[in-house]
Design a protein around this motif. Structure first.
Motif: not given
Length: 283
Positions: A92-111
């Motif tokens: 995500x950091x490599x290919x979608x930096x603009x969505x990094x915060x959203x992915x981090x939040x999603x992984x955080x909650x989903x886990x």
């Protein structure tokens, strides 16, 4: 304090000695990896990885107790999920930096959510508190060997590629222009962070592991003049916090994990305030 010292020499209380040994050994990867996490400013990524771990822990307990997969336990599940999260966050950091915060939040909650669902479907009583908030006094001799193995892995890897990791932390673009495969080394750094979190989550738990990973390094950053000094100071501070927390929690009959974090946070606040008021003011 006297009670804690007496417990250390009591042959009937081996778990106290295991806790002290593990705490000292755990301080090494915490100090080293924590320094890179603070310098690289990826504490939010480390936090996401730590909370994803509950999904692996829950899956491991479910497979072990409900499906009879005896060889796959919560530790194995945590390692798989943590490394998978590190890979996803690296991509995500490599290919979608603009969505990094959203992915981090999603992984955080989903886990966390997936882990709690697995725990709910696991037969028998499963206490999530020891995983969420840790219990260093439940550490066994085999856990000591795992932490020692992690120490060797972290110290060996950082020792060989110290300058490379330093370059990607301070000037990743320049390192890339010099021919360094920065994305691969960033992935390795995230994987080392994931393994550190997994194997040491027993010390303070999933919820608070990020604090022990970052607070000693953040305090050390106020006094160190180089990254090496920062690592050494972070290791020493982490050792002091763990030993002080263990002795205090044992004497007052309190959970060890929260006591360790409260001591570390109190010292961090004192240092931050002290540096603010003692730093010379510009005219």
């Amino acid at each position: 304090m006297i009670e804690f010292l007496a417990a250390l020499t009591d042959p009937d209380l081996p778990f106290v000695r295991y806790a002290v040994i593990t705490g000292i050994l755990a301080s090494i990867p915490f100090g080293i990896i924590g320094t890179y996490v603070v310098v690289r400013r990826i504490s939010y990524i480390a936090g996401a990885i730590s909370h994803c771990i509950l999904g692996g822990v829950g899956a491991g307990l479910y497979l072990q107790n409900a499906q009879g997969v005896s060889w796959f336990g919560p530790l194995h599940g945590a390692i798989v999920v943590a490394l998978l999260a590190a890979v996803v966050l690296s991509l995500v950091s490599l290919f979608a930096k603009q969505r990094e915060d959203s992915v981090i939040g999603a992984l955080w909650a989903a886990g966390m959510g997936i882990g709690l669902l697995f725990l709910a479907k696991t037969p028998g009583y499963v206490d999530p508190m020891s995983y969420l908030f840790g219990n260093i006094l439940l550490i066994t001799q085999s856990d000591i060997y795992l932490v020692l193995l992690l120490d060797i892995l972290v110290v060996g890897t950082i020792g060989i590629f110290y300058n490379t990791f330093l370059a990607i932390c301070f000037d990743e673009e320049y390192a890339g222009l010099r021919g360094v495969h920065t994305h691969w080394f960033y992935l390795v750094l995230l994987c080392l962070t994931a393994l550190t979190i997994v194997l040491l989550v027993r010390v303070v738990g999933i919820v608070m592991v990020i604090a022990l990973l970052t607070l000693p390094a953040a305090i050390a950053g106020n006094f160190a003049r180089s990254v090496r000094q920062m690592m050494v100071l972070a290791i020493l501070l982490c050792t002091i916090f763990i030993l002080a927390g263990l002795s205090t929690s044992y004497s007052l009959d309190l959970p060890s994990g929260p006591v360790i974090i409260v001591i570390a946070a109190a010292v961090y606040l004192l240092v931050a305030l002290g540096m603010k008021f003692l730093r010379p003011r510009s005219i």
